[in-house]
Scaffold this motif. Structure first.
Motif, PDB file in Angstrom:
ATOM      1  N   ARG A 216      23.657 -63.254  83.353  1.00 15.24           N
ATOM      2  CA  ARG A 216      22.315 -64.249  83.038  1.00 15.24           C
ATOM      3  C   ARG A 216      20.897 -64.683  84.599  1.00 15.24           C
ATOM      4  O   ARG A 216      20.436 -65.187  84.082  1.00 15.24           O
ATOM      5  CB  ARG A 216      22.559 -65.556  83.006  1.00 15.24           C
ATOM      6  CG  ARG A 216      23.726 -65.179  81.286  1.00 15.24           C
ATOM      7  CD  ARG A 216      22.646 -64.860  80.250  1.00 15.24           C
ATOM      8  NE  ARG A 216      23.354 -64.927  78.929  1.00 15.24           N
ATOM      9  CZ  ARG A 216      24.054 -63.164  78.826  1.00 15.24           C
ATOM     10  NH1 ARG A 216      23.663 -62.316  79.179  1.00 15.24           N
ATOM     11  NH2 ARG A 216      25.348 -63.703  77.837  1.00 15.24           N
ATOM     12  N   LYS A 217      21.410 -64.212  85.349  1.00 13.64           N
ATOM     13  CA  LYS A 217      20.748 -64.187  86.898  1.00 13.64           C
ATOM     14  C   LYS A 217      20.163 -66.002  86.990  1.00 13.64           C
ATOM     15  O   LYS A 217      19.141 -65.808  87.134  1.00 13.64           O
ATOM     16  CB  LYS A 217      18.924 -63.546  86.925  1.00 13.64           C
ATOM     17  CG  LYS A 217      19.251 -61.542  87.737  1.00 13.64           C
ATOM     18  CD  LYS A 217      18.411 -61.222  87.624  1.00 13.64           C
ATOM     19  CE  LYS A 217      17.656 -61.267  88.909  1.00 13.64           C
ATOM     20  NZ  LYS A 217      16.429 -60.792  88.113  1.00 13.64           N
ATOM     21  N   ARG A 218      20.837 -66.687  86.736  1.00 16.98           N
ATOM     22  CA  ARG A 218      21.455 -67.822  86.940  1.00 16.98           C
ATOM     23  C   ARG A 218      21.929 -68.558  87.328  1.00 16.98           C
ATOM     24  O   ARG A 218      23.215 -68.091  86.638  1.00 16.98           O
ATOM     25  CB  ARG A 218      20.391 -68.603  85.322  1.00 16.98           C
ATOM     26  CG  ARG A 218      20.770 -68.388  84.288  1.00 16.98           C
ATOM     27  CD  ARG A 218      19.873 -69.327  83.541  1.00 16.98           C
ATOM     28  NE  ARG A 218      20.711 -69.386  82.673  1.00 16.98           N
ATOM     29  CZ  ARG A 218      21.252 -69.213  80.932  1.00 16.98           C
ATOM     30  NH1 ARG A 218      20.176 -67.917  81.400  1.00 16.98           N
ATOM     31  NH2 ARG A 218      21.463 -68.661  79.761  1.00 16.98           N
ATOM     32  N   ASP A 219      22.415 -69.397  88.045  1.00 20.44           N
ATOM     33  CA  ASP A 219      22.674 -70.814  88.259  1.00 20.44           C
ATOM     34  C   ASP A 219      23.672 -71.891  87.076  1.00 20.44           C
ATOM     35  O   ASP A 219      24.548 -72.045  86.498  1.00 20.44           O
ATOM     36  CB  ASP A 219      22.615 -71.236  89.316  1.00 20.44           C
ATOM     37  CG  ASP A 219      23.207 -70.563  91.028  1.00 20.44           C
ATOM     38  OD1 ASP A 219      23.781 -69.633  90.126  1.00 20.44           O
ATOM     39  OD2 ASP A 219      22.294 -70.882  91.667  1.00 20.44           O
ATOM     40  N   ASN A 220      22.735 -72.419  86.398  1.00 22.33           N
ATOM     41  CA  ASN A 220      23.016 -73.142  85.213  1.00 22.33           C
ATOM     42  C   ASN A 220      23.436 -72.795  84.224  1.00 22.33           C
ATOM     43  O   ASN A 220      22.920 -72.472  82.324  1.00 22.33           O
ATOM     44  CB  ASN A 220      21.821 -73.601  85.023  1.00 22.33           C
ATOM     45  CG  ASN A 220      22.015 -75.041  84.243  1.00 22.33           C
ATOM     46  OD1 ASN A 220      23.370 -74.719  83.835  1.00 22.33           O
ATOM     47  ND2 ASN A 220      20.906 -75.756  83.770  1.00 22.33           N
ATOM     48  N   ILE A 221      24.519 -72.436  84.111  1.00 25.17           N
ATOM     49  CA  ILE A 221      25.524 -71.485  82.705  1.00 25.17           C
ATOM     50  C   ILE A 221      26.357 -71.879  81.839  1.00 25.17           C
ATOM     51  O   ILE A 221      27.425 -71.365  81.062  1.00 25.17           O
ATOM     52  CB  ILE A 221      25.982 -70.122  82.966  1.00 25.17           C
ATOM     53  CG1 ILE A 221      26.641 -70.201  83.891  1.00 25.17           C
ATOM     54  CG2 ILE A 221      24.437 -68.975  83.043  1.00 25.17           C
ATOM     55  CD1 ILE A 221      28.386 -70.120  83.894  1.00 25.17           C
ATOM     56  N   ASP A 222      26.050 -73.764  82.471  1.00 21.59           N
ATOM     57  CA  ASP A 222      27.649 -74.129  81.715  1.00 21.59           C
ATOM     58  C   ASP A 222      27.327 -74.579  80.166  1.00 21.59           C
ATOM     59  O   ASP A 222      28.055 -74.340  79.988  1.00 21.59           O
ATOM     60  CB  ASP A 222      27.130 -75.410  82.678  1.00 21.59           C
ATOM     61  CG  ASP A 222      27.329 -75.861  83.948  1.00 21.59           C
ATOM     62  OD1 ASP A 222      28.410 -74.631  84.384  1.00 21.59           O
ATOM     63  OD2 ASP A 222      26.909 -76.751  84.193  1.00 21.59           O
ATOM     64  N   GLY A 223      26.511 -74.557  79.727  1.00 16.79           N
ATOM     65  CA  GLY A 223      25.990 -74.506  78.045  1.00 16.79           C
ATOM     66  C   GLY A 223      26.586 -73.133  77.397  1.00 16.79           C
ATOM     67  O   GLY A 223      26.992 -73.454  76.386  1.00 16.79           O
ATOM     68  N   GLU A 224      26.289 -72.338  77.843  1.00 20.95           N
ATOM     69  CA  GLU A 224      26.654 -70.809  77.317  1.00 20.95           C
ATOM     70  C   GLU A 224      28.838 -70.949  77.766  1.00 20.95           C
ATOM     71  O   GLU A 224      29.230 -69.971  76.238  1.00 20.95           O
ATOM     72  CB  GLU A 224      25.591 -69.439  78.126  1.00 20.95           C
ATOM     73  CG  GLU A 224      26.633 -68.827  77.341  1.00 20.95           C
ATOM     74  CD  GLU A 224      25.492 -66.551  77.536  1.00 20.95           C
ATOM     75  OE1 GLU A 224      25.950 -65.869  77.339  1.00 20.95           O
ATOM     76  OE2 GLU A 224      24.954 -67.121  78.230  1.00 20.95           O
ATOM     77  N   PHE A 225      28.538 -70.653  78.695  1.00 23.75           N
ATOM     78  CA  PHE A 225      30.152 -70.757  79.071  1.00 23.75           C
ATOM     79  C   PHE A 225      30.595 -71.569  78.594  1.00 23.75           C
ATOM     80  O   PHE A 225      32.030 -70.970  77.816  1.00 23.75           O
ATOM     81  CB  PHE A 225      30.462 -71.064  80.320  1.00 23.75           C
ATOM     82  CG  PHE A 225      31.657 -70.862  81.080  1.00 23.75           C
ATOM     83  CD1 PHE A 225      31.596 -69.851  81.032  1.00 23.75           C
ATOM     84  CD2 PHE A 225      32.830 -72.286  81.367  1.00 23.75           C
ATOM     85  CE1 PHE A 225      33.092 -69.643  81.934  1.00 23.75           C
ATOM     86  CE2 PHE A 225      33.466 -71.800  81.938  1.00 23.75           C
ATOM     87  CZ  PHE A 225      34.436 -70.636  82.132  1.00 23.75           C
ATOM     88  N   LEU A 226      30.015 -73.241  77.837  1.00 24.40           N
ATOM     89  CA  LEU A 226      31.145 -73.797  77.142  1.00 24.40           C
ATOM     90  C   LEU A 226      31.210 -73.502  75.725  1.00 24.40           C
ATOM     91  O   LEU A 226      32.621 -72.652  75.095  1.00 24.40           O
ATOM     92  CB  LEU A 226      30.708 -75.352  77.333  1.00 24.40           C
ATOM     93  CG  LEU A 226      30.513 -75.994  78.119  1.00 24.40           C
ATOM     94  CD1 LEU A 226      29.985 -77.283  78.642  1.00 24.40           C
ATOM     95  CD2 LEU A 226      32.046 -76.727  78.944  1.00 24.40           C
ATOM     96  N   ASP A 227      30.251 -72.788  75.477  1.00 26.12           N
ATOM     97  CA  ASP A 227      29.985 -72.511  73.645  1.00 26.12           C
ATOM     98  C   ASP A 227      30.679 -71.118  73.502  1.00 26.12           C
ATOM     99  O   ASP A 227      31.652 -70.788  73.463  1.00 26.12           O
ATOM    100  CB  ASP A 227      28.726 -72.095  73.213  1.00 26.12           C
ATOM    101  CG  ASP A 227      27.338 -72.779  73.018  1.00 26.12           C
ATOM    102  OD1 ASP A 227      28.533 -73.767  73.203  1.00 26.12           O
ATOM    103  OD2 ASP A 227      26.767 -73.116  72.828  1.00 26.12           O
TER     104      ASP A 227
END
Length: 486
Positions: A216-227
């Motif tokens: 995703r070329k970004r560090d903030n992937i928490d939402g997608e990771f949790l999904d």
């Protein structure tokens, strides 16, 4: 906020996904070359310039042995894509195909070529199951359709290459190209991230998070990771037995869709066209086109159509492409059938002898615009992780099986009732595909893999009513939120 209507916005920040998908599917160019290899090569093998002693019977078996290898490779494919993963399965397939091309280039006897093409069929089957799984699991939903369709575009590129090269060069040159293509894949693909879905499914959350960040070329992937984590946990709680493909209603619906779509590809006469195009045009009394020229035009048209569809699939959706493709392909085949009916009745139709060739080209364009492209995209979308390997392998078996069935139907009906009869049947199949799509197939454009499972279970309700995937302004990850109805 990114709007899906903009091509620039759609591909912004997706280079790692595109690189992973391209390097993972590049071996499909080689597989396409194997599939099309016999068409320009068999006339050479049966001539006095043949590098091997080949009988007519052996030449016919050179086509079948590739598909037999694909069938025999199904159990290994089903086991490996879950046991060692999609990425490693693709790497194994690339190595096997590379070795097959080397054997074909240096083979002293035709028996070596049989073995090489059998192994290439097994490897091709593994790649055509593992690649859509890998791509669907690494791609953002906004470009998942485009990236998933790359494998067909790559295959058509291979067919076009072998048609353009093989008739004019020594036998070893296409083999060298096959080795080169697989070498490129083996050089780049090992450094690409593995599937976050597969890593999470195998209890490797840290590796999965790192893979997702790279993709995703970004560090903030928490939402997608949790999904994704929630989706994996839910799917782990479900049974993963082979019989659950038939016993679980959502799995059964996915299987019915894929069996129908895979059967419709060949029952729409694509194998018949690819393997009998010259005899069809000759019987139609069409104006003369050299065999290699006609093959190049046909494959180039399919390539251009597939490229157009791959770019349009995430804007117009799967259902639109299937319906448009089925309608125009059906009209093309119906026109050919009517032409042969009138011609065989004794009516002079020399003034429209150009019509069959025109309809064949229209068929090539319309078929690859939808029916010949969408199934490989939806195969990786519809099955849940627990039975994905079973479902995709069984779908692939239907694809291979119906290629043989359609050819037998064509030859039996042609000899028994005339060439027009199988074309009426194939046209009817195209129209039935349109009806089936409208009545049974859900639209998966812009949906996450988890949302698609909810749709199949009739447990999904979008916050939006227009069917488009939209981004929530308050979602900082840029990941689409939806409401789920339990």
């Amino acid at each position: 906020m990114l709007l899906p209507g903009s091509v620039t916005d759609k591909f912004q920040g997706t280079f790692p996904q595109v690189l992973a998908a391209v390097s993972g599917t590049i071996s499909a160019i080689s597989d396409g070359m194997q599939y099309g290899w016999t068409s320009p090569t068999i006339p050479i093998l049966l001539s006095e310039d043949s590098p091997w002693e080949v009988t007519a019977s052996q030449a016919e078996w050179l086509e079948s042995i590739l598909m037999i290898g694909a069938c025999c490779g199904l159990p290994a494919t089903m086991y490996l894509v879950d046991k060692i993963g999609r990425k490693k399965s693709l790497l194994i397939a690339m190595v096997i195909t590379l070795l097959a091309w080397i054997v074909m280039a240096v083979a002293p006897r035709i028996e070596y070529v049989f073995v090489a093409r059998f192994c290439a069929g097994m490897a091709g089957d593994m790649a055509f199951v593992a690649a859509p799984m890998y791509v669907a699991e690494v791609a953002d939903q906004k470009i998942r359709g485009f990236l998933s369709s790359l494998i067909y575009v790559m295959m058509l590129t291979g067919i076009l290459i072998v048609y353009c090269v093989a008739p004019f060069v020594p036998m070893w040159v296409p083999c060298l190209l096959g080795v080169l293509i697989n070498s490129i894949g083996l050089t780049i693909f090992p450094f690409q991230p593995d599937s976050p879905y597969y890593l999470l499914y195998n209890n490797k959350p840290d590796e999965a998070k790192e893979a997702l960040k790279k993709l995703r070329k970004r560090d903030n992937i928490d939402g997608e990771f949790l999904d994704i984590s929630a989706a994996i946990e839910r799917q782990k709680s479900e049974k993963g037995r082979f019989q659950d493909l038939f016993l679980v209603p959502s799995n059964r619906k996915a299987l019915i869709i894929m069996v129908m779509l895979n059967s419709s590809q060949h029952m729409s006469s694509i194998s018949v066209m690819l393997m009998n195009l010259h005899s069809i045009l000759a019987e139609a009394g069409s104006f003369y086109v050299a065999a290699h020229t006609g093959a190049i035009i046909f494959s180039a048209t399919m390539f251009a159509s597939a490229m157009t569809a791959s770019l349009a699939i995430d804007n117009f959706g799967r259902r639109f492409l299937l319906c448009t493709s089925g309608l125009f392909a059906g009209v093309s085949l119906l026109t050919i059938a009517i032409y042969f009916t009138i011609k065989n009745s004794g009516v002079d139709i020399s003034k429209v002898s150009w019509l069959p060739l025109f309809m064949v080209i229209l068929y090539a364009a319309s078929f690859k615009f939808g029916i010949g492209l969408v199934p490989v995209v939806m195969t990786a979308e519809l099955f849940p992780a627990k039975v994905k390997a079973f479902g995709m392998t069984l779908s692939d078996l239907c694809y291979v099986g119906f290629s043989v069935i359609s050819l037998q139907i064509y030859h039996v009906l042609r000899h028994a009732f005339g060439i027009q009869v199988p074309f009426y049947l194939f046209a009817c199949s195209c129209f039935c595909t349109v009806i089936f799509t409208l009545c049974y197939i859900p639209e998966t454009k812009g949906r996450t893999l988890e949302e698609i499972q909810m749709i199949l279970k009739n447990e999904f309700k979008s916050k939006y009513t227009d069917g488009d995937a939209k981004l929530d302004d308050g979602n900082k990850d840029g990941y689409k939120n939806e409401a789920y109805v339990p």
